[in-house]
Design an enzyme around this catalytic site. Sequence first.
Site, PDB file in Angstrom:
ATOM      1  CD  GLU A 151      -2.827  -1.099   2.443  1.00 25.12           C
ATOM      2  OE1 GLU A 151      -3.880  -1.718   2.335  1.00 25.12           O
ATOM      3  OE2 GLU A 151      -2.544  -0.461   3.459  1.00 25.12           O
TER       4      GLU A 151
ATOM      5  CD  GLU B  16      -3.817  -6.025   3.200  1.00 17.86           C
ATOM      6  OE1 GLU B  16      -4.605  -5.363   3.895  1.00 17.86           O
ATOM      7  OE2 GLU B  16      -2.593  -5.837   3.185  1.00 17.86           O
TER       8      GLU B  16
END
Length: 486
Positions: free
Chosen positions: A191, A385
């Site tokens: 991320e 995710e």
Amino acid sequence: MITGFPNDFLWGAATAANQVEGGYNEGGKGLSSFDVVPYYEPEIRKNLKVLTTDVTEEDFRKNKTGGAEGNFPKRRGSDFYHQYKEDIQLFGELGLNVYRLSISWARIFPDGLSDEPNKEGLEFYKNVFSECRKYGMEPLVTMSHYEMPVDIVDQLNGWESKETIHHFVRYANVILNEYKNDVTYWIIFNELNMTVFSPYTGAGILQERIVSENIETAKYKAIHHQFLAAAKVTSIARTINPKFKIGCMIARLENYAATCRPEDQFTALQDDQLNCFFLDVSVRGKYPGYMTRYFAEHDIEFEITEEEKRLLASNTSDFISFSFYNTYVAKYDDTGTRVSGNLVDSEPNPYLKTTEWNWPIDPLGFRITLNRLYDKYQVPLFVAENGLGANDILEESGYVHDTYRIDYLREHVAAMKEAVKDGVEIFGYTVWTAIDLVSCGTNEMSKRYGFIYVDADNYGNGSYKRFKKDSFSWYQKVIKSNGEIL
Ligand code: BG6
């Protein structure tokens, strides 16, 4: 028309070293940046000067000595460091064909700055990968999941310094060589966009120590250094093993304009650009024009040389990976009440229910995101995710009835299946998480995501024994039927 998931679809689940491993000072490991972030009680959390994922200069100094007082759940994790064989056996029973995990940089280079890697650390992951292979599981490895050796923070203020590139590339070079026959899929940074919202988490930046003109410059400079590091690592990886697949990753912040008012629509567009900027650089290999304007309007200044531009252009990612938990609402004059989200909050969406932690639930938003990212970039997607954080209850009988998690995942897998039918190329999906671990955002053990319950609380009390939740057998069937039985 495509009718379902491809036969070689990678079904899996994920964890991150700093949240699951524990053994923070064992096997030669150095302290890592999240080992010094304490757990704050919810009441204290409300009045904190920094995010729960960041740390003040004072706390950093106090806690990095290693013997600090207080409660540091990420030092304990879920004890995967000691129980990995049993855990991977359970992942095998679950039927995972991919397990996304991260390597702790501080386990391989304890202080991040020296030249010699820690043999014991290298051996640990070698053993982990060989356990994965035993059960036919493909490891997918994140090189940097929100952590770095504390000395890199201390000496260089993390990624704010260009020098950090050198230390990271050395680390990446070692693990790429060491595991060239064990790992095919790599994500370089978890991320990457989170540096904007939480500079300590994403880039090891202590705000009181920045040397740049302002914090915005420090953040985007750090992001630029990470782009350069990723490009260098990609180029090295290709010489080590041409079969490697190298991916970039963002936390996808899919948003809806609050109304059809043009100003709201334009705010939504700009928010989306700030999120896609990371993919534009990683996949298209260059800074987009809208960022030149953004930098000028926000007093953000740093140099990008011609040579750096060439490096970025010639080392783009093979695939896009992203996390998806919820969607957001974009509003021009945004002043109202808030709902939470993955480190970012927004106005509530009246059409969506929320989780116990007030994160909106939006499976159709997931399908929208998959379509949008694929339409735009035309490279394979990997869902790194997706999952539900909840306060699961372990019953005396040893059962955990997490029907709410099954509902959440069922709806998201169904939405993903629709996206596959829409023609989106998705090659894998790793649920967050394989096993309960310490929450990234709040440092709580009680915010659980796993298919496997770990008997431990926020203070480290408990047997650390493992218990299969109801979602375990549900996901087992999903994998066995390649997503036909939901
Ligand atoms: C992602 C992170 O942003 O969100 C994970 O990559 C994290 O590390 C996950 O755990 C869920 O967030 P949280 O705060 O509920 O743990």
